[in-house]
Design a protein around this motif. Sequence first.
Motif, PDB file in Angstrom:
ATOM      1  N   ALA A  15      -1.818  19.126  24.201  1.00 25.96           N
ATOM      2  CA  ALA A  15      -1.243  17.751  23.962  1.00 25.96           C
ATOM      3  C   ALA A  15       0.167  18.079  24.691  1.00 25.96           C
ATOM      4  CB  ALA A  15      -1.307  17.776  21.537  1.00 25.96           C
ATOM      5  N   GLU A  16       1.202  18.792  24.580  1.00 26.85           N
ATOM      6  CA  GLU A  16       2.126  19.189  25.018  1.00 26.85           C
ATOM      7  C   GLU A  16       1.692  18.566  26.454  1.00 26.85           C
ATOM      8  OE1 GLU A  16       5.131  22.057  26.420  1.00 26.85           O
ATOM      9  OE2 GLU A  16       4.235  22.468  24.822  1.00 26.85           O
ATOM     10  N   HIS A  17       0.826  19.169  27.730  1.00 31.56           N
ATOM     11  CA  HIS A  17       0.888  19.075  28.856  1.00 31.56           C
ATOM     12  C   HIS A  17       0.232  17.375  28.840  1.00 31.56           C
ATOM     13  CE1 HIS A  17      -0.903  19.713  32.835  1.00 31.56           C
ATOM     14  NE2 HIS A  17      -2.450  19.054  31.710  1.00 31.56           N
ATOM     15  N   CYS A  18      -0.559  17.139  27.949  1.00 33.24           N
ATOM     16  CA  CYS A  18      -1.064  16.033  28.096  1.00 33.24           C
ATOM     17  C   CYS A  18       0.288  14.386  27.655  1.00 33.24           C
ATOM     18  CB  CYS A  18      -2.325  15.191  27.046  1.00 33.24           C
ATOM     19  SG  CYS A  18      -4.032  16.662  27.156  1.00 33.24           S
ATOM     20  N   LEU A  19       0.960  14.534  26.861  1.00 33.87           N
ATOM     21  CA  LEU A  19       2.133  14.151  26.764  1.00 33.87           C
ATOM     22  C   LEU A  19       2.921  13.964  27.929  1.00 33.87           C
ATOM     23  CD1 LEU A  19       3.722  12.367  24.677  1.00 33.87           C
ATOM     24  CD2 LEU A  19       4.627  13.931  24.093  1.00 33.87           C
ATOM     25  N   ARG A  20       2.973  15.535  28.366  1.00 34.73           N
ATOM     26  CA  ARG A  20       4.737  15.309  29.677  1.00 34.73           C
ATOM     27  C   ARG A  20       2.818  14.627  31.177  1.00 34.73           C
ATOM     28  NH1 ARG A  20       8.154  18.969  29.518  1.00 34.73           N
ATOM     29  NH2 ARG A  20       7.645  20.517  28.174  1.00 34.73           N
ATOM     30  N   GLU A  21       2.247  14.147  30.924  1.00 33.15           N
ATOM     31  CA  GLU A  21       1.290  13.924  32.008  1.00 33.15           C
ATOM     32  C   GLU A  21       0.949  12.428  31.630  1.00 33.15           C
ATOM     33  OE1 GLU A  21      -2.931  15.202  32.182  1.00 33.15           O
ATOM     34  OE2 GLU A  21      -2.304  17.151  34.132  1.00 33.15           O
ATOM     35  N   LEU A  22       1.055  11.905  30.320  1.00 36.48           N
ATOM     36  CA  LEU A  22       2.043  10.455  30.304  1.00 36.48           C
ATOM     37  C   LEU A  22       2.930   9.702  31.347  1.00 36.48           C
ATOM     38  CD1 LEU A  22       0.663   9.874  26.486  1.00 36.48           C
ATOM     39  CD2 LEU A  22      -0.865   9.738  29.441  1.00 36.48           C
ATOM     40  N   GLU A  23       4.059  10.684  30.631  1.00 36.36           N
ATOM     41  CA  GLU A  23       5.125   9.890  32.169  1.00 36.36           C
ATOM     42  C   GLU A  23       5.908   9.041  31.129  1.00 36.36           C
ATOM     43  OE1 GLU A  23       4.989  10.600  36.457  1.00 36.36           O
ATOM     44  OE2 GLU A  23       4.012  12.375  36.059  1.00 36.36           O
ATOM     45  N   VAL A  24       5.495   8.678  29.690  1.00 41.17           N
ATOM     46  CA  VAL A  24       6.225   7.665  29.253  1.00 41.17           C
ATOM     47  C   VAL A  24       7.363   7.805  28.141  1.00 41.17           C
ATOM     48  CG1 VAL A  24       4.507   5.971  29.644  1.00 41.17           C
ATOM     49  CG2 VAL A  24       4.145   7.281  28.390  1.00 41.17           C
ATOM     50  N   PRO A  25       8.344   9.417  28.680  1.00 45.48           N
ATOM     51  CA  PRO A  25       9.266   9.231  27.486  1.00 45.48           C
ATOM     52  C   PRO A  25       9.957   8.624  26.385  1.00 45.48           C
ATOM     53  CG  PRO A  25      10.261   9.478  29.622  1.00 45.48           C
ATOM     54  CD  PRO A  25       9.063   9.043  29.844  1.00 45.48           C
ATOM     55  N   PHE A  27       8.071   6.124  25.236  1.00 51.15           N
ATOM     56  CA  PHE A  27       7.491   5.598  23.929  1.00 51.15           C
ATOM     57  C   PHE A  27       6.745   6.985  22.923  1.00 51.15           C
ATOM     58  CE2 PHE A  27       5.981   2.055  26.485  1.00 51.15           C
ATOM     59  CZ  PHE A  27       6.216   1.409  25.838  1.00 51.15           C
ATOM     60  N   HIS A  28       7.865   7.907  22.953  1.00 47.83           N
ATOM     61  CA  HIS A  28       7.418   9.424  22.260  1.00 47.83           C
ATOM     62  C   HIS A  28       8.116   8.924  21.307  1.00 47.83           C
ATOM     63  CE1 HIS A  28       7.556  12.289  25.654  1.00 47.83           C
ATOM     64  NE2 HIS A  28       6.806  11.225  26.250  1.00 47.83           N
ATOM     65  N   HIS A  29       9.288   7.379  21.195  1.00 52.36           N
ATOM     66  CA  HIS A  29       8.667   7.659  19.021  1.00 52.36           C
ATOM     67  C   HIS A  29       7.576   6.930  19.043  1.00 52.36           C
ATOM     68  CE1 HIS A  29       8.937   3.851  21.122  1.00 52.36           C
ATOM     69  NE2 HIS A  29       8.862   3.083  20.215  1.00 52.36           N
ATOM     70  N   GLU A  30       6.722   6.724  19.765  1.00 55.44           N
ATOM     71  CA  GLU A  30       5.588   6.040  18.979  1.00 55.44           C
ATOM     72  C   GLU A  30       4.358   6.930  18.513  1.00 55.44           C
ATOM     73  OE1 GLU A  30       2.702   2.802  17.798  1.00 55.44           O
ATOM     74  OE2 GLU A  30       4.843   2.649  18.596  1.00 55.44           O
ATOM     75  N   LEU A  31       4.827   8.197  19.107  1.00 56.20           N
ATOM     76  CA  LEU A  31       3.454   8.775  19.325  1.00 56.20           C
ATOM     77  C   LEU A  31       3.984   9.925  17.928  1.00 56.20           C
ATOM     78  CD1 LEU A  31       1.497  11.233  21.058  1.00 56.20           C
ATOM     79  CD2 LEU A  31       3.559  12.496  20.651  1.00 56.20           C
ATOM     80  N   VAL A  32       5.855  10.005  17.439  1.00 56.77           N
ATOM     81  CA  VAL A  32       5.544  10.681  15.710  1.00 56.77           C
ATOM     82  C   VAL A  32       5.426  10.027  15.079  1.00 56.77           C
ATOM     83  CG1 VAL A  32       8.307  10.567  14.829  1.00 56.77           C
ATOM     84  CG2 VAL A  32       7.597  11.658  17.100  1.00 56.77           C
ATOM     85  N   GLN A  68      14.630   9.415  19.203  1.00 59.29           N
ATOM     86  CA  GLN A  68      12.935   9.332  19.055  1.00 59.29           C
ATOM     87  C   GLN A  68      12.122   9.920  17.476  1.00 59.29           C
ATOM     88  OE1 GLN A  68      11.297  11.804  22.548  1.00 59.29           O
ATOM     89  NE2 GLN A  68      11.770   9.775  24.054  1.00 59.29           N
ATOM     90  N   MET A  69      12.414  10.695  17.559  1.00 55.82           N
ATOM     91  CA  MET A  69      12.103  11.486  15.894  1.00 55.82           C
ATOM     92  C   MET A  69      12.042  10.439  14.159  1.00 55.82           C
ATOM     93  SD  MET A  69      10.107  13.878  15.046  1.00 55.82           S
ATOM     94  CE  MET A  69      10.088  15.202  16.528  1.00 55.82           C
ATOM     95  N   ASN A  70      13.387  10.050  14.678  1.00 57.48           N
ATOM     96  CA  ASN A  70      13.899   8.997  14.049  1.00 57.48           C
ATOM     97  C   ASN A  70      13.787   7.854  13.729  1.00 57.48           C
ATOM     98  OD1 ASN A  70      15.815  10.792  13.214  1.00 57.48           O
ATOM     99  ND2 ASN A  70      17.847  10.176  14.274  1.00 57.48           N
ATOM    100  N   ARG A  71      13.884   7.397  15.099  1.00 56.72           N
ATOM    101  CA  ARG A  71      12.633   5.745  15.644  1.00 56.72           C
ATOM    102  C   ARG A  71      11.713   5.970  14.961  1.00 56.72           C
ATOM    103  NH1 ARG A  71      13.658   4.153  21.039  1.00 56.72           N
ATOM    104  NH2 ARG A  71      12.419   2.055  20.290  1.00 56.72           N
ATOM    105  N   GLY A  72      10.576   7.680  14.978  1.00 55.96           N
ATOM    106  CA  GLY A  72       9.300   7.070  14.868  1.00 55.96           C
ATOM    107  C   GLY A  72       8.944   7.028  13.230  1.00 55.96           C
ATOM    108  N   PHE A  73       9.843   7.544  12.106  1.00 57.68           N
ATOM    109  CA  PHE A  73      10.047   7.915  11.544  1.00 57.68           C
ATOM    110  C   PHE A  73      10.441   6.779  10.004  1.00 57.68           C
ATOM    111  CE2 PHE A  73       8.812  12.343  11.455  1.00 57.68           C
ATOM    112  CZ  PHE A  73       8.124  13.128  10.332  1.00 57.68           C
ATOM    113  N   GLN A  74      11.652   6.706  11.117  1.00 54.76           N
ATOM    114  CA  GLN A  74      11.879   5.062  10.200  1.00 54.76           C
ATOM    115  C   GLN A  74      11.083   4.491  10.071  1.00 54.76           C
ATOM    116  OE1 GLN A  74      15.289   4.614   8.759  1.00 54.76           O
ATOM    117  NE2 GLN A  74      16.252   6.114   9.096  1.00 54.76           N
TER     118      GLN A  74
END
Length: 118
Positions: A15-25, A27-32, A68-74
């Motif tokens: 999962a970590e590898h796939c997230l890195r490969e997406l290269e869309v940091p 949007f990581h708040h969206e994953l959260v 990103q963590m804050n934005r996802g939870f908020q």
Amino acid sequence: LLLREYLLSGEVSEAEHCLRELEVPHFHHELVYEAVVMVLEGSGEGPVAMMVTLLKVLWETGLVTLDQMNRGFQRVYEELGDISLDVPLAHGLLERLVELCFHRGIITRALRDACPAR
């Protein structure tokens, strides 16, 4: 899709590898957000523990930042009323998830305290 595959395989490193490969940091708040909603909409303890583990790894590796963590939870906090229409137990599940994340060092005390109460 990444999160669903993770729940099926349980492979954090994949999962970590796939997230890195997406290269869309940016949007990581969206994953959260999606991870938290998936826990609320899921059933059983397995997905809860697995998502907490994944969020912990993503936090520790720096793939997900504090902002990103804050934005996802908020965003979940803001949409909890709507989520509760489909998932009546969402408040209680969210409170439990937030406590677990806080105790594992994934979220801050301020973010935990911002969690909407029933």
